[in-house]
Design a protein around this motif. Structure first.
Motif, mmCIF file in Angstrom:
data_model
loop_
_atom_site.group_PDB
_atom_site.id
_atom_site.type_symbol
_atom_site.label_atom_id
_atom_site.label_comp_id
_atom_site.label_asym_id
_atom_site.label_seq_id
_atom_site.Cartn_x
_atom_site.Cartn_y
_atom_site.Cartn_z
ATOM 1 N N VAL A 163 0.834 -1.196 0.000
ATOM 2 C CA VAL A 163 0.000 0.000 0.000
ATOM 3 C C VAL A 163 0.873 1.251 0.000
ATOM 4 O O VAL A 163 0.597 2.230 -0.717
ATOM 5 C CB VAL A 163 -0.943 -0.002 1.224
ATOM 6 C CG1 VAL A 163 -1.656 1.347 1.347
ATOM 7 C CG2 VAL A 163 -1.963 -1.122 1.102
ATOM 8 N N GLY A 164 1.961 1.224 0.776
ATOM 9 C CA GLY A 164 2.855 2.377 0.816
ATOM 10 C C GLY A 164 3.506 2.645 -0.530
ATOM 11 O O GLY A 164 3.584 3.797 -0.986
ATOM 12 N N ILE A 165 3.947 1.586 -1.200
ATOM 13 C CA ILE A 165 4.557 1.741 -2.523
ATOM 14 C C ILE A 165 3.544 2.300 -3.517
ATOM 15 O O ILE A 165 3.871 3.177 -4.330
ATOM 16 C CB ILE A 165 5.114 0.392 -3.015
ATOM 17 C CG1 ILE A 165 6.304 -0.036 -2.142
ATOM 18 C CG2 ILE A 165 5.544 0.477 -4.474
ATOM 19 C CD1 ILE A 165 6.834 -1.417 -2.457
ATOM 20 N N CYS A 166 2.325 1.802 -3.464
ATOM 21 C CA CYS A 166 1.276 2.292 -4.374
ATOM 22 C C CYS A 166 1.017 3.779 -4.170
ATOM 23 O O CYS A 166 0.833 4.530 -5.139
ATOM 24 C CB CYS A 166 -0.011 1.497 -4.169
ATOM 25 S SG CYS A 166 0.093 -0.217 -4.743
ATOM 26 N N LEU A 167 0.994 4.216 -2.917
ATOM 27 C CA LEU A 167 0.771 5.631 -2.629
ATOM 28 C C LEU A 167 1.914 6.490 -3.172
ATOM 29 O O LEU A 167 1.690 7.577 -3.709
ATOM 30 C CB LEU A 167 0.623 5.852 -1.120
ATOM 31 C CG LEU A 167 -0.657 5.280 -0.481
ATOM 32 C CD1 LEU A 167 -0.623 5.440 1.033
ATOM 33 C CD2 LEU A 167 -1.895 5.946 -1.074
ATOM 34 N N ILE A 168 3.136 5.984 -3.061
ATOM 35 C CA ILE A 168 4.290 6.720 -3.593
ATOM 36 C C ILE A 168 4.195 6.839 -5.110
ATOM 37 O O ILE A 168 4.463 7.894 -5.691
ATOM 38 C CB ILE A 168 5.602 6.022 -3.184
ATOM 39 C CG1 ILE A 168 5.797 6.121 -1.664
ATOM 40 C CG2 ILE A 168 6.793 6.637 -3.916
ATOM 41 C CD1 ILE A 168 6.978 5.320 -1.142
ATOM 42 N N VAL A 190 1.459 6.706 -6.936
ATOM 43 C CA VAL A 190 0.372 7.623 -7.285
ATOM 44 C C VAL A 190 0.831 9.069 -7.138
ATOM 45 O O VAL A 190 0.555 9.917 -7.991
ATOM 46 C CB VAL A 190 -0.861 7.355 -6.401
ATOM 47 C CG1 VAL A 190 -1.904 8.454 -6.585
ATOM 48 C CG2 VAL A 190 -1.467 5.997 -6.758
ATOM 49 N N TYR A 191 1.552 9.379 -6.047
ATOM 50 C CA TYR A 191 2.054 10.739 -5.831
ATOM 51 C C TYR A 191 2.998 11.138 -6.964
ATOM 52 O O TYR A 191 2.929 12.261 -7.480
ATOM 53 C CB TYR A 191 2.772 10.818 -4.485
ATOM 54 C CG TYR A 191 3.505 12.134 -4.273
ATOM 55 C CD1 TYR A 191 2.814 13.276 -3.869
ATOM 56 C CD2 TYR A 191 4.874 12.231 -4.527
ATOM 57 C CE1 TYR A 191 3.480 14.481 -3.697
ATOM 58 C CE2 TYR A 191 5.535 13.429 -4.364
ATOM 59 C CZ TYR A 191 4.838 14.564 -3.943
ATOM 60 O OH TYR A 191 5.498 15.750 -3.785
ATOM 61 N N PHE A 192 3.880 10.227 -7.342
ATOM 62 C CA PHE A 192 4.848 10.532 -8.403
ATOM 63 C C PHE A 192 4.130 10.819 -9.716
ATOM 64 O O PHE A 192 4.466 11.772 -10.429
ATOM 65 C CB PHE A 192 5.809 9.357 -8.579
ATOM 66 C CG PHE A 192 6.778 9.531 -9.710
ATOM 67 C CD1 PHE A 192 7.946 10.260 -9.543
ATOM 68 C CD2 PHE A 192 6.505 8.974 -10.955
ATOM 69 C CE1 PHE A 192 8.828 10.428 -10.592
ATOM 70 C CE2 PHE A 192 7.391 9.138 -12.009
ATOM 71 C CZ PHE A 192 8.562 9.872 -11.832
ATOM 72 N N VAL A 193 3.132 10.000 -10.046
ATOM 73 C CA VAL A 193 2.395 10.187 -11.299
ATOM 74 C C VAL A 193 1.660 11.522 -11.293
ATOM 75 O O VAL A 193 1.706 12.284 -12.260
ATOM 76 C CB VAL A 193 1.410 9.025 -11.530
ATOM 77 C CG1 VAL A 193 0.493 9.320 -12.730
ATOM 78 C CG2 VAL A 193 2.173 7.727 -11.768
ATOM 79 N N VAL A 194 0.981 11.812 -10.198
ATOM 80 C CA VAL A 194 0.216 13.060 -10.111
ATOM 81 C C VAL A 194 1.141 14.272 -10.169
ATOM 82 O O VAL A 194 0.882 15.244 -10.879
ATOM 83 C CB VAL A 194 -0.630 13.088 -8.819
ATOM 84 C CG1 VAL A 194 -1.279 14.455 -8.636
ATOM 85 C CG2 VAL A 194 -1.696 12.002 -8.876
ATOM 86 N N HIS A 195 2.234 14.221 -9.420
ATOM 87 C CA HIS A 195 3.120 15.381 -9.295
ATOM 88 C C HIS A 195 3.981 15.602 -10.536
ATOM 89 O O HIS A 195 4.213 16.742 -10.946
ATOM 90 C CB HIS A 195 4.011 15.208 -8.062
ATOM 91 C CG HIS A 195 4.862 16.406 -7.770
ATOM 92 N ND1 HIS A 195 6.150 16.555 -8.259
ATOM 93 C CD2 HIS A 195 4.604 17.536 -7.053
ATOM 94 C CE1 HIS A 195 6.644 17.709 -7.864
ATOM 95 N NE2 HIS A 195 5.731 18.330 -7.111
ATOM 96 N N ASN A 196 4.463 14.498 -11.152
ATOM 97 C CA ASN A 196 5.431 14.628 -12.239
ATOM 98 C C ASN A 196 4.852 14.413 -13.633
ATOM 99 O O ASN A 196 5.501 14.767 -14.617
ATOM 100 C CB ASN A 196 6.583 13.645 -12.028
ATOM 101 C CG ASN A 196 7.408 13.964 -10.805
ATOM 102 O OD1 ASN A 196 8.230 14.855 -10.805
ATOM 103 N ND2 ASN A 196 7.166 13.212 -9.739
#
Length: 294
Positions: free
Chosen positions: A98-103, A105-111
């Protein structure tokens, strides 16, 4: 036929040769669609896969009802497999996942989604071409040119025009016309693609495979078989023929009265760091059925 899972290698296409159909596959749906985009099969080519019977490829292309079923089945299948895999994990691994998935998702949204466009200057490119080469053991054709960019008189290079000019050249030399074979076309295309993919230019691949080996794999039973190859920066289709005619080994194949069929492929790509063309002619004469003399 497949079990209904569109994610497996269970798609096929077929083409008619004489009074028989020749079937190719299995492919993934993505690979089949790539073959269509490359022009190796068209929208009228009959395909089948999963739970679907033989039908023209156009029935499965994006926007069709079958395509929507394929994509929906794929999403459901992957979702079920993902859920089953997640449930099988220990509690600690679930938390890590779950932690990896959240990271991610953040990377995709931000970058990706909210990234700011960056101004960049397009790099200058230079076209490098390999000169035409003869078959092993034969002299290199004369007139090979050095690297050059796009010429204002550059003609579109196509397999259909090379095939036509081949028969024109044969007629000029008093040799009968060759019939186009879709199986030999497929073999020629496979040879050209393999050279680009494995970065070599020869009648034998680094793995030891020849055009005749591919012919045996696809069921082309031959009595006579031959291959011509050329690579370089050709200004027009006639230049490809001329290079072959200047090489004794290639000329012999091109004008041989022992062949009855031909397949041609002309492709552009990168070879040994430069961009250029590879042209392939595959000649054949099929073996007669058992019991028939020829």
């Amino acid at each position: 036929m497949g079990t209904g899972n569109p994610g497996t290698d269970d798609w096929y296409y077929r083409k008619q040769g004489g009074d028989r159909y020749f079937e190719f596959g299995p492919f993934t749906w993505e690979k089949l669609f790539i073959l269509y985009m490359k022009g190796e099969i068209d929208a009228d080519t009959e395909v089948r896969g999963c739970q679907f019977p033989w039908a023209p490829l156009r029935a499965f292309l994006p926007g069709s009802k079958f395509n929507l079923k394929i994509q929906a089945s794929r999403i459901l299948y992957l979702a079920r497999r993902g859920l089953q895999w997640f449930r099988s994990l220990p509690r600690e691994q679930k938390l890590i996942t779950v932690g990896i998935c959240l990271i991610v998702v953040y990377f995709v949204v931000h970058n990706v989604i909210y990234s700011k466009p960056k101004m960049s200057q397009a790099p200058q490119t230079r076209q490098l071409f390999r000169t035409s080469e003869a078959a092993p053991g034969t002299p290199r054709p004369s007139g090979a040119r050095s690297s050059r960019g796009t010429h204002p008189l550059q003609e579109a290079l196509t397999s259909a025009e090379v095939l036509r000019l081949t028969n024109v050249t044969r007629a000029e030399n008093g040799v009968h016309e060759l019939k186009e074979s879709f199986l030999l076309n497929a073999i020629a295309s496979e040879r050209a693609k393999d050279m680009f993919e494995k970065q070599y230019f020869d009648h034998v691949s680094p793995t030891g495979e020849k055009a005749s080996d591919i012919a045996q794999k696809v069921g082309y039973r031959y009595k006579r078989f031959g291959e011509n190859i050329a690579s370089g920066s050709f200004l027009n289709n006639r230049e490809i023929i001329n290079d072959w005619m200047q090489s004794p080994g290639h000329r012999k194949n091109l004008l041989s009265n022992q062949f009855e069929e031909i397949g041609v492929a002309v492709m552009k790509g990168r070879l040994e760091g430069g961009e250029g063309w590879i042209a392939v002619q595959v000649f054949g004469r099929q073996s007669p059925p058992v019991g028939e003399a020829r």
